[in-house]
Design an enzyme around this catalytic site. Structure first.
Site, PDB file in Angstrom:
ATOM      1  N   GLY A  26       0.672  -1.103  -0.362  1.00  0.00           N
ATOM      2  CA  GLY A  26       0.018   0.356   0.055  1.00  0.00           C
ATOM      3  C   GLY A  26       1.156   1.299   0.046  1.00  0.00           C
ATOM      4  O   GLY A  26       2.228   1.276   0.292  1.00  0.00           O
TER       5      GLY A  26
ATOM      6  N   GLY B 205       1.043  -9.025  -3.411  1.00  0.00           N
ATOM      7  CA  GLY B 205       1.149 -10.185  -4.666  1.00  0.00           C
ATOM      8  C   GLY B 205       2.515  -9.922  -6.022  1.00  0.00           C
ATOM      9  O   GLY B 205       3.301  -9.231  -5.684  1.00  0.00           O
TER      10      GLY B 205
ATOM     11  N   GLY C  63       5.976  -3.320   3.264  1.00  0.00           N
ATOM     12  CA  GLY C  63       6.209  -3.808   4.614  1.00  0.00           C
ATOM     13  C   GLY C  63       6.308  -4.642   5.447  1.00  0.00           C
ATOM     14  O   GLY C  63       6.792  -6.042   4.377  1.00  0.00           O
TER      15      GLY C  63
ATOM     16  N   THR D  77       6.105  -7.278   2.352  1.00  0.00           N
ATOM     17  CA  THR D  77       7.033  -7.500   1.373  1.00  0.00           C
ATOM     18  C   THR D  77       8.670  -7.685   1.613  1.00  0.00           C
ATOM     19  O   THR D  77       9.610  -8.523   1.072  1.00  0.00           O
ATOM     20  CB  THR D  77       7.338  -6.121   1.042  1.00  0.00           C
ATOM     21  OG1 THR D  77       5.717  -5.390   0.845  1.00  0.00           O
ATOM     22  CG2 THR D  77       8.541  -5.704  -0.140  1.00  0.00           C
TER      23      THR D  77
ATOM     24  N   ASP E 204       1.379   1.517   9.497  1.00  0.00           N
ATOM     25  CA  ASP E 204       0.493   1.447  10.402  1.00  0.00           C
ATOM     26  C   ASP E 204       1.287   1.189  11.908  1.00  0.00           C
ATOM     27  O   ASP E 204       0.996   1.111  12.734  1.00  0.00           O
ATOM     28  CB  ASP E 204      -0.422  -0.189  11.224  1.00  0.00           C
ATOM     29  CG  ASP E 204      -1.445   0.026   9.452  1.00  0.00           C
ATOM     30  OD1 ASP E 204      -1.911   0.906   9.188  1.00  0.00           O
ATOM     31  OD2 ASP E 204      -1.933  -0.957   9.363  1.00  0.00           O
TER      32      ASP E 204
ATOM     33  N   ARG F  64      -4.702  -2.445  10.940  1.00  0.00           N
ATOM     34  CA  ARG F  64      -5.198  -3.618  11.147  1.00  0.00           C
ATOM     35  C   ARG F  64      -4.909  -4.185  11.605  1.00  0.00           C
ATOM     36  O   ARG F  64      -5.586  -4.490  12.063  1.00  0.00           O
ATOM     37  CB  ARG F  64      -4.777  -3.782   9.378  1.00  0.00           C
ATOM     38  CG  ARG F  64      -5.133  -5.016   9.395  1.00  0.00           C
ATOM     39  CD  ARG F  64      -4.387  -5.952   7.942  1.00  0.00           C
ATOM     40  NE  ARG F  64      -4.659  -4.883   6.810  1.00  0.00           N
ATOM     41  CZ  ARG F  64      -5.513  -5.773   6.184  1.00  0.00           C
ATOM     42  NH1 ARG F  64      -6.443  -6.288   6.305  1.00  0.00           N
ATOM     43  NH2 ARG F  64      -5.856  -4.217   5.088  1.00  0.00           N
TER      44      ARG F  64
ATOM     45  N   GLU G 234      -9.046   0.518  11.773  1.00  0.00           N
ATOM     46  CA  GLU G 234      -9.616  -0.028  10.982  1.00  0.00           C
ATOM     47  C   GLU G 234      -9.821  -1.979  11.815  1.00  0.00           C
ATOM     48  O   GLU G 234     -11.036  -2.360  11.167  1.00  0.00           O
ATOM     49  CB  GLU G 234      -9.232  -0.136  10.130  1.00  0.00           C
ATOM     50  CG  GLU G 234      -7.734   0.094   9.664  1.00  0.00           C
ATOM     51  CD  GLU G 234      -7.044  -0.693   8.598  1.00  0.00           C
ATOM     52  OE1 GLU G 234      -7.635  -1.188   7.397  1.00  0.00           O
ATOM     53  OE2 GLU G 234      -6.412   0.096   8.159  1.00  0.00           O
TER      54      GLU G 234
ATOM     55  N   TYR H 151      -7.542   7.032   2.768  1.00  0.00           N
ATOM     56  CA  TYR H 151      -7.153   7.477   1.732  1.00  0.00           C
ATOM     57  C   TYR H 151      -6.058   8.598   1.822  1.00  0.00           C
ATOM     58  O   TYR H 151      -5.084   9.000   0.956  1.00  0.00           O
ATOM     59  CB  TYR H 151      -8.064   7.118   0.389  1.00  0.00           C
ATOM     60  CG  TYR H 151      -8.248   5.487   0.786  1.00  0.00           C
ATOM     61  CD1 TYR H 151      -6.961   4.647  -0.112  1.00  0.00           C
ATOM     62  CD2 TYR H 151      -9.306   5.382   0.738  1.00  0.00           C
ATOM     63  CE1 TYR H 151      -7.316   3.571   0.249  1.00  0.00           C
ATOM     64  CE2 TYR H 151      -9.797   3.698   0.627  1.00  0.00           C
ATOM     65  CZ  TYR H 151      -8.346   2.798   0.693  1.00  0.00           C
ATOM     66  OH  TYR H 151      -8.559   1.390   0.625  1.00  0.00           O
TER      67      TYR H 151
ATOM     68  N   ARG I 295      -2.841   8.441   3.157  1.00  0.00           N
ATOM     69  CA  ARG I 295      -2.208   7.785   3.101  1.00  0.00           C
ATOM     70  C   ARG I 295      -1.118   8.005   1.478  1.00  0.00           C
ATOM     71  O   ARG I 295      -0.245   7.799   0.594  1.00  0.00           O
ATOM     72  CB  ARG I 295      -2.602   6.148   1.961  1.00  0.00           C
ATOM     73  CG  ARG I 295      -3.122   4.879   3.098  1.00  0.00           C
ATOM     74  CD  ARG I 295      -4.020   3.843   2.987  1.00  0.00           C
ATOM     75  NE  ARG I 295      -4.104   3.614   1.334  1.00  0.00           N
ATOM     76  CZ  ARG I 295      -3.476   2.471   0.978  1.00  0.00           C
ATOM     77  NH1 ARG I 295      -3.133   1.507   1.946  1.00  0.00           N
ATOM     78  NH2 ARG I 295      -4.226   2.349  -0.614  1.00  0.00           N
TER      79      ARG I 295
END
Length: 588
Positions: free
Chosen positions: A183, A247, A271, A274, A302, A347, A401, A458, A461
């Site tokens: 992200g 992915g 993150g 990754t 986060d 998250r 979230e 968003y 971010r």
């Protein structure tokens, strides 16, 4: 270059197998044979063989080595029995007196012998001529914890980041690649810019590629040539100029692309998922024996990556979240029984919600994934909301979230689904909580409320990083470049106790960093908001057990004793401000 490990000598073989001269022919030693599962295999000159179990052979240009760990080496990818090499390399652990433990990072010389070294170009760089000691000593390490008992062990250390006196790459031979994954996060473009400029201005590197679209960009998309002119102003923009995706991690295709393009330094920004992918790429590169440095730069808005003090973009996110909280406060106090509900990122970890709440002072209740809560009954959220509305006439709620997922209807179905990065798909707790609050007060309490729901996710971010994060991104990027040029590989560049360090992938990827709700920082938040803890005595016991088993680090356990420390990293030449964490409160 594939290889298989063998014993340090052939002495483990029974005579006459342990004597290499028994198998080398007399015609100028151009041929020799060794026993194998296929009988005696003949090798031509310049082929090498590993003595031990699982013999293999090849016909490419290699050389014989019998000192140290003998190896079969081959420039052809599939010609060797590389399955004999362990898939995952063992951690490099160095111990010393007083309970000293160094979790060291891999080095190219660990699996490639006789690598040449070169003088560091920085010694002739006018920018570094004013620095009193610009080369980091080989034995410099940074402790993971700086608060210890006098009789306790010195604990875990990490290798200190910075330029070394010798480098393992010549400037002209470096072909670097940069990729961003996962992200968006404030500061991505700043990191890209500083890697490119650091390579160019400090080491004279001219060939830098940008991989478009995350991991799959290695084999599915075009690349972008990067130089200081191209990246000059990108730090003023949000997002990433390279594009990103989730992915697409096909190990073989990625490493094939790296090998085919002649890339020998790979900088991977992302993150925890990754970084796990980067660790797999490093292992495959090591297995093939390629001279390629793999460097990770941790990115998570986060702030849930362990070990490091904080991740870049976190300060910016907390600062920007103040705008949404302030708007919610204005809306709620301007109308009777007004409720402002703000959903923030988080998250699995509630750091953004917690620090934003503490910074704002306008929040009446903060809900995070680490702290279970319930809605109805004595001590529940609904009771607290009604109490605050009667006292103040308005209130502001901040919810991360990932909070309250166990309360959401059909949550098991949603948690079974995952995105391309393997993250659980979460229900929108903000919308769900908004509706539950409205239903409760209108149907059960017959009480008029006015609720305003704000989701700035968003917007946060996508903004550029602030001044603090820009400085931090510079440190991370330049430290990553110094390490790659010095031959280190398979590591993450990160800040530990105010010092730039090189951390192996394993401590970064094996767990996540979480808010400890029995620690003092969470107690400070409860004191600020006056909200109930929503914890029973049983919950406190369970949480204490978790802390004992898995002590927290980062913002919660960086061992500094001052509320607002300002650390001067002399060799980096930059003052690094960082924020307080609960473990620092142990000093008060």
């Amino acid at each position: 270059m594939d290889y298989v490990l063998a014993p340090p000598s052939t002495s483990s073989l029974s005579p006459p197998l342990n004597n290499i001269n028994n198998y080398i022919s007399d015609d100028h030693k151009s041929r020799f044979s060794v026993p194998s599962a296929f009988g005696f295999v003949t090798f031509r000159k310049f082929c090498t063989v590993s003595f031990g179990h699982g013999y293999s052979y090849g016909c490419c240009g290699c050389r014989l080595r019998t000192s140290g760990f003998s190896k079969i080496e081959c420039s052809a990818r599939a010609s060797m029995a590389s399955s004999a090499l362990p898939e995952i390399s063992k951690p490099k652990i160095v111990t010393g007196p007083g309970g000293y433990v160094l979790e060291d990072v891999p080095h190219l010389s660990d699996y490639i012998a006789d690598l040449p070294t070169y003088p560091n170009p920085l010694q002739d760089n006018p920018a570094y001529s004013v620095v009193k000691q610009y080369f980091v000593h080989v034995d410099d390490t940074v402790p993971q914890k700086v608060v210890v008992h006098k009789d306790g062990p010195r604990g875990i250390h990490f290798r200190r980041a910075g330029p070394r006196q010798k480098v393992y790459f010549e400037s002209d031979e470096v072909h670097a690649a940069i990729v961003t994954c996962g992200g968006l996060c404030p500061g991505l473009n700043t990191v890209i810019r500083e890697i490119v400029c650091g390579l160019h201005h400090m080491y004279g590197v001219k060939k830098v590629l940008g991989i478009d679209g995350g991991y799959r960009g290695f084999y599915a998309k075009n690349t972008v040539n990067l130089d200081p002119k191209v990246v000059n102003d990108i730090h003023k923009r949000g997002g990433t100029i390279l594009g990103t995706s989730r992915g697409g991690h096909d190990k073989s295709k990625i490493v094939d692309s790296i090998q085919d393009r002649g890339i020998n330094q790979v900088y991977i920004i992302g993150g925890d998922g990754t970084q796990r992918g980067a660790a797999v790429i490093f292992e495959e590169i090591r297995r093939r024996g390629l001279k390629v440095a793999v460097v990770g730069i941790p990115k998570t808005i986060d702030n849930d990556i362990p070990v490091i003090d904080r991740s870049f973009g976190f300060d910016t996110a907390v600062e920007e979240a103040q705008r949404a909280i302030n708007a919610a406060h204005v809306e709620s106090e301007s109308i009777e029984n007004g409720i402002g509900l703000v959903k923030l990122m988080g998250r699995y970890s509630g750091f953004i919600a917690m620090y934003s709440t503490l910074a704002s002072r306008d929040v009446d209740c903060c809900l995070i994934p680490e702290s279970p809560f319930y809605l109805e009954g004595p001590g529940g959220l609904f009771e607290y909301i009604e109490k605050r509305l009667k006292e103040n006439g308005h209130m502001v709620i901040v919810v991360a979230e990932g909070a309250g997922q166990e309360l959401i209807s059909k949550s098991m179905l949603s948690m079974a689904q995952k995105d391309a990065s393997g993250n659980k798909l979460l229900q929108d707790v903000g919308l769900w909580l908004s509706q539950r609050i409205k239903d409760y007060f209108s149907k059960e309490r017959k009480m008029l409320i006015n609720l305003k729901y704000i989701d700035p996710t968003y917007m946060i971010r996508a903004i550029p990083s602030n001044a603090s994060d820009n400085v931090y991104c510079t440190l991370l990027a330049q430290s990553a470049v110094h390490g790659a040029m010095a031959g280190y590989t398979g590591y993450t560049s990160g800040l530990v106790n105010g010092r730039q360090t090189y951390i192996p992938f394993s401590p970064i990827t094996e767990k996540q960093n979480h808010v400890v709700i029995t620690d003092r920082m969470w107690a400070r938040l409860l004191s600020s908001t006056n909200q109930p803890s929503f914890l029973s005595a049983k919950d406190v016991v369970i949480e204490d057990q978790k802390v004992d088993e898995e002590p927290s680090n980062q913002l919660l356990d960086n061992g500094n004793c001052s509320e607002n420390s300002l650390v001067n990293d002399i060799n980096d030449g930059i003052f690094v401000p960082f924020v307080d964490g609960p473990s620092r409160s142990e000093c008060f």
